[in-house]
Scaffold this motif. Structure first.
Motif, PDB file in Angstrom:
ATOM      1  N   THR A  88       0.811  -1.223   0.000  1.00  0.00           N
ATOM      2  CA  THR A  88       0.000   0.000   0.000  1.00  0.00           C
ATOM      3  C   THR A  88       0.841   1.269   0.000  1.00  0.00           C
ATOM      4  O   THR A  88       0.343   2.348  -0.310  1.00  0.00           O
ATOM      5  CB  THR A  88      -0.924   0.031   1.227  1.00  0.00           C
ATOM      6  N   SER A  89       2.124   1.144   0.358  1.00  0.00           N
ATOM      7  CA  SER A  89       2.942   2.367   0.386  1.00  0.00           C
ATOM      8  C   SER A  89       3.306   2.831  -1.028  1.00  0.00           C
ATOM      9  O   SER A  89       3.733   3.970  -1.220  1.00  0.00           O
ATOM     10  CB  SER A  89       4.215   2.116   1.187  1.00  0.00           C
ATOM     11  N   ARG A  90       3.150   1.940  -2.005  1.00  0.00           N
ATOM     12  CA  ARG A  90       3.515   2.343  -3.381  1.00  0.00           C
ATOM     13  C   ARG A  90       2.413   3.179  -4.017  1.00  0.00           C
ATOM     14  O   ARG A  90       1.238   2.806  -3.956  1.00  0.00           O
ATOM     15  CB  ARG A  90       3.745   1.109  -4.251  1.00  0.00           C
ATOM     16  N   ASP A 151      -2.042   9.731  -5.062  1.00  0.00           N
ATOM     17  CA  ASP A 151      -1.265   9.232  -3.918  1.00  0.00           C
ATOM     18  C   ASP A 151      -0.011  10.079  -3.703  1.00  0.00           C
ATOM     19  O   ASP A 151       0.776   9.806  -2.795  1.00  0.00           O
ATOM     20  CB  ASP A 151      -0.810   7.785  -4.179  1.00  0.00           C
ATOM     21  N   ARG A 194       2.533  12.733  -0.340  1.00  0.00           N
ATOM     22  CA  ARG A 194       3.995  12.777  -0.452  1.00  0.00           C
ATOM     23  C   ARG A 194       4.410  13.501  -1.739  1.00  0.00           C
ATOM     24  O   ARG A 194       3.661  13.519  -2.706  1.00  0.00           O
ATOM     25  CB  ARG A 194       4.555  11.356  -0.491  1.00  0.00           C
ATOM     26  N   GLY A 226       7.811   3.532  -3.245  1.00  0.00           N
ATOM     27  CA  GLY A 226       6.954   4.119  -2.205  1.00  0.00           C
ATOM     28  C   GLY A 226       7.692   4.540  -0.957  1.00  0.00           C
ATOM     29  O   GLY A 226       7.165   4.451   0.152  1.00  0.00           O
ATOM     30  N   ASP A 227       8.928   5.022  -1.107  1.00  0.00           N
ATOM     31  CA  ASP A 227       9.670   5.495   0.060  1.00  0.00           C
ATOM     32  C   ASP A 227       8.989   6.703   0.693  1.00  0.00           C
ATOM     33  O   ASP A 227       8.224   7.417   0.032  1.00  0.00           O
ATOM     34  CB  ASP A 227      11.095   5.893  -0.365  1.00  0.00           C
ATOM     35  N   SER A 228       9.308   6.925   1.950  1.00  0.00           N
ATOM     36  CA  SER A 228       8.712   8.072   2.643  1.00  0.00           C
ATOM     37  C   SER A 228       9.708   8.676   3.620  1.00  0.00           C
ATOM     38  O   SER A 228      10.303   7.956   4.420  1.00  0.00           O
ATOM     39  CB  SER A 228       7.465   7.616   3.397  1.00  0.00           C
TER      40      SER A 228
END
Ligand code: 16C
Ligand code: ATP
Ligand code: CA
Length: 494
Positions: A88-90, A151, A194, A226-228
């Motif tokens: 889900t982070s992507r 996103d 982001r 999907g880094d944050s």
């Protein structure tokens, strides 16, 4: 394949080999150049993955699988797709702004040739806007953009373009949450989307200082996986009126003068900074004023530490934005004549200075490093500047001091508390007045300008507060370099 799927399910786990699979993308079968005889019933499948290269660079590689059994092959593809969807982070939908005039004017070309194919490969859908004028992206984000559809937001350009995105997103978030940006003590609401930066500017300091390199492919891959990375943002006010946000450098004196001069030479491209830097160095103006600041005494670490802000560094966001009355007692004041007053909210590393203005500054600790360079000889100032490009400590000089602070104010000498008075007019008047008084001297003008992430501020007297982790980027911070890098013999097979 089992090995790949295992790594895919733990995408951030590092292994001890040079090649590390961070993610997988299923490519369209039509892209595949078969290595083995292929029949329509046995088409190969290609999986794209990310691998690390030298100096923080990431690149995309492919591995092709062959399977004689159609059903088993379908199962592979199905499983990979399911695993990817479960991450889900992507991001799946992105809003992209391209500045066609940043840096060497290559923004559109960089996006189309290097980034768009990677996004397509990773099944990311995009809405792309090529900006038509300055502040196009900021105003679109502030009012029109349907942010719920996305996103994340990606900007293709330099620090100025990133600053537009920050202003658009932060202002919109505050408006939607009823927060008044004009109040310097107001706690701002963090932005949920982001931001990705595809470097195509002149300095690319935010990209370089958060990734370790200004490379469009590396940045695109950080977006895809999907880094944050949370990041601090400073708010800048004058007389209780909001002026701008800053996330890298707020510089008065040297960097303000370099910028003011370089803006008139935009046609030169990135080389304008060298030209204006050299000219400003020779001009050697100093500026008088008072800097008051609230030191960050409740944190570990100082600007003189040998530690560096690296991926995985954890900061506690408590006590990050404090109201003035609570801490008024701890304020310090420094008065004098300064060649430069710099506030670096992050290291400000860039290709010109790979360690940056404040090498130990942190991206997300709610502080900024206030660097005060007092009037000194040209020779000493040159020694100080040169140290930004070597291992020597640029703060270890008698005329330089550095403080890690949460807030600061600057009041130039001769400043009249009249918000209607135009800075430049006021400066000119004072300059001529002072020089009339001392005809033989080589006076500096009374005022410089503030360089706020590459934009000139219209006022010299400002008040600055750091907002801890107000925004998030699609990066993970600079990764520690592996101790052994052997590119010639990549040891890990898939
Ligand atoms: C002798 C070499 C000394 C080199 C010293 C290099 C220190 C460079 C530190 C750069 C810090 C950049 C911080 C980031 C600022 C961005 O938000 C902003 C927008 O992109 N960029 C600039 O304002 C652009 C600022 C660009 C400043 C360039 C300064 C160049 C100085 C050249 C001095 C030459 C003296 C030579 C004497 C013989
Ligand atoms: N279509 C456009 N036409 C003119 N200016 C634009 C356009 N789109 C954006 N801008 C403005 O261009 C300025 C410079 O852009 P950008 O930051 O991308 O490049 P740069 O200044 O060369 O690089 P850096 O900021 O890294 O030094 C920004 O202030 C931005 O507001
Ligand atoms: Ca910081």
């Amino acid at each position: 394949l089992k090995h790949s799927l295992f790594l895919l399910s733990q995408p951030f786990k590092l292994c001890n080999c040079f090649k590390v699979i961070i993610g997988l993308m299923v490519k369209s079968l039509s892209f595949v150049k078969p290595l083995y005889p292929v029949t329509p019933s046995r088409p190969p499948s290609t999986v794209s993955y990310v691998e690390r290269a030298r100096q923080h660079r990431w690149q995309c590689s492919d591995v092709t699988f062959h399977c004689s059994e159609g059903a088993l092959r379908q199962q592979w593809i199905q499983t990979i797709r399911e695993q990817l969807t479960a991450l889900t982070s992507r991001p799946k939908h992105l809003l992209v702004y391209i500045n066609p005039h940043g840096g060497k004017q290559q923004g559109e070309c960089i996006y189309e040739q290097k980034v768009a194919p990677l996004f397509a490969c990773a099944s990311i859908s995009t809405d792309v806007i090529v900006t038509e004028h300055a502040n196009h992206a900021r105003d679109h984000l502030k009012t029109e953009a349907e942010l719920k559809k996305y996103d994340g937001v990606v900007c293709v350009g330099g620090d100025g373009m990133f600053s537009e995105i920050v202003h658009g997103l932060v202002s919109r978030t505050q408006r939607e949450n009823g927060v008044d940006q004009n109040s310097p003590e107001e706690k701002l609401v963090p932005c949920s989307l982001r931001i990705g930066i595809i470097p195509a500017g002149s300095t690319d300091c935010i990209c370089y200082a958060t990734v370790g390199i200004n490379d469009p492919v590396t940045s695109a891959l950080h977006v895809i996986v999907g880094d944050s990375q949370p990041m601090d943002v400073c708010s800048v006010h004058h007389n209780n009126t909001f002026l701008r946000y800053s996330s890298s450098l707020l510089g008065y004196g040297f960097y303000g003068d370099v910028l003011a001069d370089s803006e008139r030479k935009r046609w030169m491209g990135p080389a304008r900074y060298n030209f204006s830097g050299f000219k400003t160095f020779l001009t050697h103006h100093h500026y008088e004023g008072a800097v008051s600041f609230l030191p960050a005494t409740d944190i570990l670490g100082t600007p003189r530490d040998k530690t560096r802000c690296r991926a995985g560094y954890v900061t506690l966001p408590n006590l990050c934005f404090c109201s003035i009355p609570e801490y008024e007692m701890g304020w310090g004041v420094v008065r004098g004549k300064f060649l430069a007053i710099n506030a670096a909210s992050m290291s400000c590393a860039c290709p010109r200075s790979p360690k940056g203005l404040s090498p130990a500054a942190h991206l997300a600790d709610g502080t900024t490093d206030l660097i005060l360079v007092r009037k000194c000889s040209r020779f000493n100032f040159l020694r100080h500047l040169l140290r930004h490009t070597s291992k020597d400590d640029q703060f270890d000089m008698t005329f330089v001091e550095v403080h890690r602070v949460r807030r600061f104010r600057f009041t130039p000498r001769h400043w009249q508390n009249d918000s209607e008075l135009d800075l430049r007019e006021n400066g000119k008047q004072l300059f001529s007045q002072i020089c009339r008084d001392h005809p033989a001297c080589s006076c500096s003008p009374a005022y410089s300008s503030w360089n706020c992430d590459g934009e000139i501020l219209p006022h010299a007297a400002i008040e600055v507060g750091v907002h801890c982790q107000l925004i998030k980027l699609f990066t993970r911070g600079i990764e520690e370099q592996p101790l052994f890098e052997d590119l010639a013999n990549p040891p890990c097979a898939l």
